[in-house]
Motif scaffolding. Structure first.
Motif, short mmCIF file in Angstrom:
data_model
loop_
_atom_site.label_atom_id
_atom_site.label_comp_id
_atom_site.label_asym_id
_atom_site.label_seq_id
_atom_site.Cartn_x
_atom_site.Cartn_y
_atom_site.Cartn_z
N LEU A 2 -57.91 -41.21 -35.35
CA LEU A 2 -56.80 -40.68 -34.51
C LEU A 2 -56.95 -40.18 -33.15
N SER A 3 -57.87 -39.39 -33.20
CA SER A 3 -58.70 -38.66 -31.82
C SER A 3 -59.22 -39.66 -30.99
N ALA A 4 -59.79 -40.37 -31.40
CA ALA A 4 -60.10 -41.67 -30.83
C ALA A 4 -59.31 -42.57 -30.01
N MET A 40 -54.41 -39.28 -23.56
CA MET A 40 -54.58 -37.92 -23.12
C MET A 40 -55.30 -37.75 -21.79
N ALA A 41 -56.36 -38.50 -21.72
CA ALA A 41 -57.16 -38.54 -20.52
C ALA A 41 -56.17 -39.05 -19.22
N CYS A 42 -55.19 -39.85 -19.73
CA CYS A 42 -54.46 -40.51 -18.45
C CYS A 42 -53.43 -39.34 -18.08
N ILE A 43 -53.01 -38.67 -19.04
CA ILE A 43 -51.80 -37.56 -18.71
C ILE A 43 -52.47 -36.17 -18.07
N GLY A 44 -53.87 -36.17 -18.17
CA GLY A 44 -54.49 -34.97 -17.61
C GLY A 44 -55.27 -33.96 -18.78
N VAL A 45 -55.15 -34.39 -20.06
CA VAL A 45 -55.58 -33.49 -20.96
C VAL A 45 -56.86 -33.97 -21.21
N ALA A 80 -45.50 -28.85 -25.58
CA ALA A 80 -45.46 -28.40 -24.41
C ALA A 80 -46.77 -27.23 -24.20
N VAL A 81 -47.06 -26.52 -24.95
CA VAL A 81 -48.42 -25.50 -24.97
C VAL A 81 -49.46 -26.56 -24.49
N PHE A 82 -49.81 -27.50 -25.44
CA PHE A 82 -51.02 -28.33 -25.24
C PHE A 82 -51.01 -28.96 -23.70
N LEU A 83 -49.60 -29.60 -23.36
CA LEU A 83 -49.85 -30.22 -21.79
C LEU A 83 -49.93 -29.14 -20.92
N LEU A 84 -49.11 -27.93 -21.07
CA LEU A 84 -49.28 -26.94 -19.93
C LEU A 84 -50.48 -26.25 -19.93
N SER A 85 -51.33 -26.00 -21.02
CA SER A 85 -52.49 -25.45 -21.00
C SER A 85 -53.46 -26.41 -20.34
#
Length: 173
Positions: free
Chosen positions: A68-70, A76-81, A159-164
């Motif tokens: 699932l991570s892969a 996630m990389a596309c949205i900056g995480v 929200a926490v993960f994206l904002l972090s």
């Protein structure tokens, strides 16, 4: 400072004992009632914990988390995480221990001063183990219908993960 921390519990107990002696209160029955209520709460929470801990372990041991991570890493990389933080984002709502282990693995492999390492530190410090908290506290309170608690908590986690990730990228990016 560490001496004060080591003495905190004995000082609190001594203060309660002194207060009881001065006021003439019998604190032993109150302590016994508190212990009995604690055991009742434990009895209510234990089945949830017995189910939750093996389920999280099976998720990690099965390899499903890695798959699932892969799968999510490019999104996630596309949205900056940072892609390395995906296992933490998936585990944190389920288990604090598993999330801490995932964070330690990420920091060990990426480095403590890397963007991923700093992002993981902010994520784990800013989020809560959603399902664990809901299962334990709602179970202890005998609340069967969580209504909007789970979606709201998961939205807060997102929200926490994206904002972090965003804040870390702005500060150390």
């Amino acid at each position: 400072m560490s001496i004060l921390l080591e003495l905190a519990v004995p000082l609190i107990l001594a203060a309660v004992g002194i207060h009881a002696a001065i006021s003439g209160a019998d604190i032993f029955p109150a302590l016994c009632r508190g212990a009995a209520q604690g055991l009742i709460t434990l009895k209510d929470m234990l089945p949830t914990l017995i189910v939750l801990f093996p389920a999280v372990h099976m998720l990690r041991a099965s390899g499903a988390l890695d798959e699932l991570s892969a799968l999510l890493a490019p999104v996630m990389a596309c949205i900056g995480v940072p892609a390395e933080t995906v296992p933490l984002a998936l585990l944190r709502p389920l288990s604090g221990g598993a999330a801490t282990a995932a964070a330690a693995d990420i920091i060990k492999s990426c480095g403590v001063d890397s963007l991923a390492g700093r992002t993981v530190a902010v994520m784990i410090g800013s989020s809560e183990t959603t399902f664990y908290v809901i299962a334990v506290y709602f179970g202890a309170a005998k609340i069967k219908n969580t209504r909007h608690a789970i979606p709201a908590a998961l939205l807060a986690d997102l929200a926490v993960f994206l904002l972090s990730a965003r804040v870390c990228r702005m500060l150390w990016g």
